[in-house]
Structure formats: C-alpha cells, structure tokens
Design a protein around this motif. Structure first.
Motif, PDB file in Angstrom:
ATOM      1  N   VAL A 147      -4.184  40.589 124.067  1.00  0.00           N
ATOM      2  CA  VAL A 147      -3.187  41.636 123.857  1.00  0.00           C
ATOM      3  C   VAL A 147      -2.275  41.616 125.074  1.00  0.00           C
ATOM      4  O   VAL A 147      -2.754  41.646 126.205  1.00  0.00           O
ATOM      5  CB  VAL A 147      -3.851  43.029 123.732  1.00  0.00           C
ATOM      6  CG1 VAL A 147      -2.802  44.108 123.570  1.00  0.00           C
ATOM      7  CG2 VAL A 147      -4.851  43.061 122.585  1.00  0.00           C
ATOM      8  N   LEU A 151      -6.591  48.041 118.436  1.00  0.00           N
ATOM      9  CA  LEU A 151      -6.452  46.665 117.961  1.00  0.00           C
ATOM     10  C   LEU A 151      -7.196  46.569 116.641  1.00  0.00           C
ATOM     11  O   LEU A 151      -8.376  46.940 116.559  1.00  0.00           O
ATOM     12  CB  LEU A 151      -7.086  45.685 118.971  1.00  0.00           C
ATOM     13  CG  LEU A 151      -7.216  44.241 118.451  1.00  0.00           C
ATOM     14  CD1 LEU A 151      -5.876  43.520 118.501  1.00  0.00           C
ATOM     15  CD2 LEU A 151      -8.263  43.455 119.242  1.00  0.00           C
ATOM     16  N   VAL A 166       0.233  41.636 120.016  1.00  0.00           N
ATOM     17  CA  VAL A 166      -0.793  40.586 119.796  1.00  0.00           C
ATOM     18  C   VAL A 166      -0.157  39.354 119.180  1.00  0.00           C
ATOM     19  O   VAL A 166       0.458  39.436 118.125  1.00  0.00           O
ATOM     20  CB  VAL A 166      -1.949  41.015 118.858  1.00  0.00           C
ATOM     21  CG1 VAL A 166      -2.978  41.839 119.578  1.00  0.00           C
ATOM     22  CG2 VAL A 166      -1.465  41.711 117.602  1.00  0.00           C
TER      23      VAL A 166
END
Lengths: 126, 126, 126
Positions: free
Chosen positions: C118, C107, C40
């Motif tokens: 992502v 996440l 990320v």
C-alpha cells in the motif's frame, strides 16, 4: 488552503447540492492551478459528483444501495455511505472549478437530519 | 502541470484504455514524486482503474449498472457515470506512474459516440 | 513524502484495517496541511474508508459485489476490486488525519492470502 463548509440536512436521507459553496472556496483561494479535495469526516454521509438530480434519479440510486444493505439494519446508513465514498477530487484552473456544464457536487446524507462538516482542501500544483 | 487528452469514443457504450496517454503526460512532466488526478468534466463518462478487460468483463459490469438504472431511461447514462465516478487519483515516481503490472486506466463512455476531454493534473509532492 | 506499507492478508477474501499504519506515516511526516493518497498497485485488492466493520457488514458488501461478478469466474476478484477502487484520498492537518471518530481505512483483499503493498503519498498544500 483548507476550509470547512457546514451543511444542514433536513431528512433521514437527503441530497444537498454543495457545488456553489465549493466554487466559492476555490474563487476565494484564487489559485492558478490546483487539486481540490472534498471530504466528509462522517461514516453516514458521502460526497459524489454527477448531473443534476431529477425526480426519478433518487429512487434509482436507492435501488443499488438497497442491494448492499438490509432495510432497517443498524449499519445500513454506514454501508450506503461507504459505497458512495467520503471523498471526491476535482481540478481548479484560474480560480474556477473545472466542472462540466451539468456536473454538480452533492453531499449524500444517510442518517439525518443533522449538521454536517465538509472539508475543502486546495493543493496548488506549482 | 495540467494537460488535456482528447478521446474519440465510437459506440453508445464504450471503454477506451487511456493508460499510455496518461503515462506520456507523466513522462513529459518528469516529476520526482507527484499525485496524478485524472478527471472527465462530463456527466455521462467516467474514469476507472482495473485489470485488462476481457470479453466477459463488460457484460458483468453492466449487470451492476443495470441495478441502478432503468433501461431506456433518459438519465440512465448519467447514473451509470455517477457510479463509476469522474475521477481517479494515482501516484507518479521518477517520471513513471506507480501502476501495478496489470492495472489499466479506462475511460467509460455511456453516451457516445463523441469526442471526450480527459484532464490530467500533476501535483509534485515537494 | 511517499511510504510503502506492507500488509499480509490471511484469507482468499480479507479485510485489513490499516488506519493506524496510515496515521503513523502522517505523524512521521508532521505536515501542517496535506492531501494524503492511499493507493494499492494491484488489480485484486482495493482501499476504502467506512465505519468499523461489524459481523454482518461483510456479507452485505459481498451482496453488492456478487451482482457484478460470477462466482468462480476467473476475473471476479478483479471486478470486485475495480468496484471498491484502488485509491482513497484523505486530508491531514497538523500531523493528524482528518478522520471522523468512527472512520477506518481498510485494505480489501479479493485474491489472498498474500503480501500486499500500500503506498501512502503526502502532498503538502503549501
């Protein structure tokens, strides 16, 4: 190249030095230059790299992990493993791990004793 | 492609922004798409990625690390490094690091001042 | 192969299971053997792998993160993300993630709600 290493842990919480076994996989592959992934497909075990563990090192590590977990909590071994993380990544050059003199690769067991699988994947960079 | 970056730290505990130096390696390689490993072969240094460190950020980080280590403990710098971890992994696309606008790559020093080696390995994905 | 996954978080602090979406990318690529990077590019979000989160798991994680951050502190969401780290690395074999039965990829959102990117990069090992 992907290899599976079998590791038998002998206590509920255990730390096993797997440096030489990972090193053997790297030598066998004999790659010029590669990324090395070391991975445990378990939620209550983990991989980490640090200096040789001394007598007082283990309780210290445990102090940190205790902050994140409740003693006796059913999920505590999973949470400890999540903090240490299931993967480490290294570099191999000319068939040897690029490891510092005192760096060791450890399997952390949080729910032993049992037999664990550790996967080692080599990805040549050219 | 493997490159070594030399970093001189100037204090016992130090934080050095190495983003631009890693970025230079990636640009030089000019790869279309690659995994990027950033690795320190030291037990008392570590690599991490986070937003630009502000004045109050460093003591906060230290709070966490203190939980895991005893002040003055011979092995404490090793344990701090183990928690931050010796590797970070990034993605490069079209010769550029896929970094968020405010993401920086830091070398953490826990036993300086000294000269440290940071290895950057690029593995093209095709 | 590089793919972007868009994830919408719905709370200030949120945890989203992205295992199936990463698995889809791996299946689509159909690689024989590969390293998988999940990344990320944000300073207030993070990726981690652990067992399925149960009701009491989230506050426990928060205990640890609180040690490192001051409540209400402007930079606290960044520091939390730095501890969980922006990347995880996995292994794919025969078009499937080598994940343990109970391992999930999450996440972590520390500054939502918002749309997050992502990135999933597959690097074949041969």
């Amino acid at each position: 190249m992907l290899r599976e290493i079998k590791v038998r842990t002998t206590r509920k919480e255990d730390i096993v030095d797997i440096t030489e076994r990972v090193r053997s996989v790297v030598r066998e592959a004999g790659v010029k230059e590669a990324g090395v992934f070391v991975y445990v497909p378990h939620t209550t075990a983990a991989i980490t790299i640090h200096g040789k563990i001394d007598a007082e090192g283990t309780p210290m590590l445990d102090n940190l992990l205790r902050v994140a977990t409740a003693e006796g909590d059913a999920g505590s071994s999973q949470k400890k493993a999540a903090f240490v993380a299931p993967t480490e990544v290294l570099i191999a050059v000319d068939g040897e791990l690029l490891l510092g003199e005192d760096q060791h690769i450890y399997l952390y067991e949080f729910d032993g004793p049992q037999e664990r699988s550790v996967y080692v994947l080599l990805i040549p960079s050219r």
